[in-house]
Design a protein around this motif. Sequence first.
Motif, short mmCIF file in Angstrom:
data_model
loop_
_atom_site.label_atom_id
_atom_site.label_comp_id
_atom_site.label_asym_id
_atom_site.label_seq_id
_atom_site.Cartn_x
_atom_site.Cartn_y
_atom_site.Cartn_z
N LYS A 61 0.80 -1.22 0.00
CA LYS A 61 0.00 0.00 0.00
C LYS A 61 0.84 1.28 0.00
O LYS A 61 0.38 2.34 0.41
CB LYS A 61 -0.96 -0.01 1.19
N ASN A 62 2.08 1.18 -0.47
CA ASN A 62 2.94 2.34 -0.66
C ASN A 62 3.16 3.13 0.63
O ASN A 62 3.02 4.35 0.68
CB ASN A 62 2.35 3.27 -1.75
N HIS A 63 3.53 2.40 1.67
CA HIS A 63 3.86 3.04 2.94
C HIS A 63 5.26 2.60 3.38
O HIS A 63 5.40 1.90 4.41
CB HIS A 63 2.82 2.70 4.01
N PRO A 64 6.29 3.02 2.65
CA PRO A 64 7.66 2.62 3.02
C PRO A 64 8.09 3.14 4.38
O PRO A 64 8.97 2.56 5.01
CB PRO A 64 8.52 3.23 1.90
N GLU A 65 7.44 4.21 4.86
CA GLU A 65 7.83 4.78 6.15
C GLU A 65 7.58 3.82 7.31
O GLU A 65 8.19 3.96 8.38
CB GLU A 65 7.08 6.10 6.39
N ILE A 66 6.71 2.84 7.10
CA ILE A 66 6.45 1.84 8.14
C ILE A 66 7.71 1.02 8.43
O ILE A 66 7.97 0.64 9.57
CB ILE A 66 5.28 0.92 7.74
N GLY A 67 8.49 0.76 7.39
CA GLY A 67 9.67 -0.08 7.52
C GLY A 67 10.69 0.42 8.53
O GLY A 67 11.03 -0.29 9.49
N PRO A 68 11.21 1.66 8.35
CA PRO A 68 12.19 2.16 9.32
C PRO A 68 11.63 2.29 10.74
O PRO A 68 12.34 2.03 11.71
CB PRO A 68 12.56 3.54 8.76
#
Length: 233
Positions: free
Chosen positions: A90-97
Amino acid sequence: MKSISFWHGLLDLISPRICVMCGRRLSSTEEVICNKCNIHLPRTGYSNNPYENEMAKLFWGQIPVERAAALFYYEGHSETANIIYKLKYKNHPEIGPIMGRMLARELKNDHFFDGIDGIVPIPLTKKRFRQRGYNQSEEIAKGISEITGIPIYNKLVKRTIFKDSQTRKSRWARRDNVEHVFEYNHKSHVNAKHLLVIDDVVTTGSTMIACSRQLTKIDGIKISILSLGLTKR
């Protein structure tokens, strides 16, 4: 600092941040998941005994595994699965870090990272990377690296081809699906002797094993395994 807090507060007012698990509005001190969901996150506790647990046993006899741990048990279509789903699809790369930092802080207390001198995120093919715009495993690794100071080596192994999704495959089909999709990059030079391989979710361990086998081409290498989720059996 006050101006930053003001703008964060204004942004939350205009576009409220919500917990990816339960959908409740997050407070200014919460990130990705709310405190209530954090408390009830089904943690594995494997970092207490990273050498001998059910996850580590997936890799025994397959690769020279030292330690293995995951933050939480993963179950499809559950609230917990939303963490991975929104990160990955769902295009939420900020969840990863953010989750990577959370994972690192908790495992650091158990000395899980002692002696590890390099992080290897499971790579994507160039095509899949272009489609998604980021590698979810590398995003998690960034958060872990930020807390531990361990460098990321994202060019040691490359994914040469992408086969079918692993999601609905059996244990043996998963193994066959990824057996020859990774390739060690002989042009990369690394002094690390203990590498930590990172992925978002471990189910059968087949992807981790296939990637790690390429890393065994480094003389005397030791490998540890870490993920956000572990599929509960």
